[in-house]
Design a protein around this motif. Structure first.
Motif, short mmCIF file in Angstrom:
data_model
loop_
_atom_site.label_atom_id
_atom_site.label_comp_id
_atom_site.label_asym_id
_atom_site.label_seq_id
_atom_site.Cartn_x
_atom_site.Cartn_y
_atom_site.Cartn_z
N GLU A 1 -10.03 -6.84 3.89
CA GLU A 1 -9.66 -6.91 5.18
C GLU A 1 -10.38 -5.60 5.68
O GLU A 1 -11.06 -5.51 6.85
N LEU A 2 -9.94 -4.50 5.25
CA LEU A 2 -10.15 -3.34 5.82
C LEU A 2 -11.94 -3.01 5.57
O LEU A 2 -12.31 -2.10 6.49
N GLY A 3 -12.30 -3.30 4.63
CA GLY A 3 -13.79 -3.17 4.38
C GLY A 3 -14.19 -1.86 3.77
O GLY A 3 -15.15 -1.40 3.64
N PHE A 4 -13.21 -1.13 3.08
CA PHE A 4 -13.32 0.02 2.32
C PHE A 4 -12.34 0.27 1.12
O PHE A 4 -11.04 -0.79 1.29
N SER A 5 -12.39 0.90 0.32
CA SER A 5 -11.57 1.08 -1.03
C SER A 5 -10.38 2.11 -0.59
O SER A 5 -10.59 3.19 0.02
N LEU A 6 -9.47 1.76 -1.09
CA LEU A 6 -8.21 2.69 -0.90
C LEU A 6 -7.75 3.32 -2.25
O LEU A 6 -7.17 4.33 -2.07
N PHE A 7 -8.21 2.68 -3.40
CA PHE A 7 -7.70 3.41 -4.64
C PHE A 7 -9.24 3.39 -5.61
O PHE A 7 -9.86 2.49 -5.46
N PHE B 1 0.76 -1.21 0.18
CA PHE B 1 -0.12 0.08 -0.11
C PHE B 1 0.74 1.04 0.16
O PHE B 1 0.47 2.25 -0.79
N ARG B 2 2.00 1.31 0.83
CA ARG B 2 2.74 2.46 0.80
C ARG B 2 3.61 2.20 -0.38
O ARG B 2 3.72 3.86 -1.01
N ALA B 3 3.95 1.68 -1.10
CA ALA B 3 4.72 1.68 -2.20
C ALA B 3 3.77 2.37 -3.22
O ALA B 3 4.22 2.93 -4.16
N LEU B 4 2.49 1.84 -3.22
CA LEU B 4 1.87 2.34 -4.41
C LEU B 4 1.34 3.83 -4.25
O LEU B 4 1.30 4.37 -4.96
N GLY C 1 -8.27 6.17 1.72
CA GLY C 1 -6.65 6.05 1.46
C GLY C 1 -5.80 6.79 1.89
O GLY C 1 -4.59 6.58 2.46
N TYR C 2 -5.96 8.31 2.00
CA TYR C 2 -5.24 9.26 2.24
C TYR C 2 -4.90 9.29 3.72
O TYR C 2 -4.13 9.48 4.36
#
Length: 307
Positions: free
Chosen positions: A44-50, A11-14, A63-64
């Motif tokens: 796992e989180l239950g929400f979108s990051l991107f 996630f951090r790399a992206l 995500g931010y």
């Protein structure tokens, strides 16, 4: 919720690269592998990051928010890595010192210079405090090492051996006693005197010496720090009795310094926290201090015998 370090790393790399391709290169995996890891994390989180916007991958608001937390963790990890590297390279990190104001007149600079020559990558934080403040800072762990005038409560901090330097009389330019090779307290009867603040150890000891010889002087100015006192003397506003550290600095600036006939030693100790063992950096500081202090004592001997 089972989040793995590998997922957070991906996630951090992206987030940093903004590209699946560059993130994959950073992690030494394929692009589909990064996509799969991120999908598992989002599940796992239950929400979108991107989300994809105009063909580009953009972080969501969530995500931010998560990235801000991740960066704090990685910043701590980077500090640990740097500390480990310093240990591997036999260098030091930082050392916080609470020194007596009289040390700040120049002596501590010589100690720091020697220490820098021995220890690579060292960062020193040097602040001047009175004895009570230094004990409090060291006892609370806010400073790893300090110096205080005796006596010191050994129940609060670890106290090293007692050290001492003699006191000297400093005179304003053209003073009537300038041709004396040595000054006695009796010579200062009736003189305008620049004194340390009432209640300090230095003031109590000086007052006791004058009282023991039944000598009165006219205290026109009081100052908390010895450097301030020496400035007043150099300005012709009176004479004073100061410790050897201040006297040596005063002499370096062209001031009139004369040995004091009566014994009035400035005694002090090195203090460290009771709850912690001495680090390698502190031991190296001790070595540098001992070398410089021995050299300084030789200089004071020469100052005592200067015509």
């Amino acid at each position: 919720m089972r989040i793995t370090h590998r997922q957070i790393e991906a996630f951090r790399a992206l987030m940093v690269s903004g590209s699946m391709t560059e993130a994959a290169q950073y992690l030494s995996v394929t692009q589909p592998a990064v996509s799969k890891i991120i999908s598992q994390l989002e599940s796992e989180l239950g929400f979108s990051l991107f989300e994809r916007r105009q063909g580009k991958l953009s972080p969501t608001d969530d995500g931010y928010i998560l990235y801000a937390e991740v960066e704090q963790s990685f910043a701590g990890l980077e500090r640990i890595k740097r500390a480990a590297k310093r240990i591997h390279d036999r260098t030091a990190g930082s050392l916080r010192l609470a020194v007596l104001p009289t040390f700040a007149t120049g002596f501590i600079v010589h100690v720091a210079r020697r220490l820098y020559q021995t220890v690579g990558g060292l960062q020193l934080s040097i602040q001047a405090y009175n004895s009570e403040e230094a004990v409090e800072l060291v006892a609370s762990g806010l400073c790893e090492l300090g110096f205080a005038m005796t006596p010191v409560d050994a129940r609060r901090v670890h106290v090293g051996p007692v050290m001492s330097v003699p006191s000297f009389c400093i005179l304003p330019p053209g003073h009537r006693l300038k041709d004396r090779h040595e000054i006695s307290v009796g010579d200062l009867a009736g003189e305008t005197f620049i004194a340390t603040a009432e209640g300090t150890s230095s003031r109590l000891r000086t007052d006791a010496l004058f009282a023991s010889m039944n000598i009165s002087r006219r205290i026109q100015t009081e100052a908390r720090w010895s450097l301030t006192i020496s400035e007043f003397v150099q300005a012709g506003l009176g004479c004073s009795i100061v410790d050897g550290f201040t006297a040596a600095s005063f002499a370096d600036r062209g001031g009139l310094v004369r040995p004091l006939r009566e014994k009035l030693d400035f005694t002090f100790v090195c203090i460290t926290p009771r709850v912690a063992s001495k680090s390698g950096t502190i031991r190296l500081f001790d070595e540098a201090f001992e070398i410089e202090f021995a050299a300084f004592q030789e200089r004071l001997k020469a100052l005592q015998h200067t015509p």
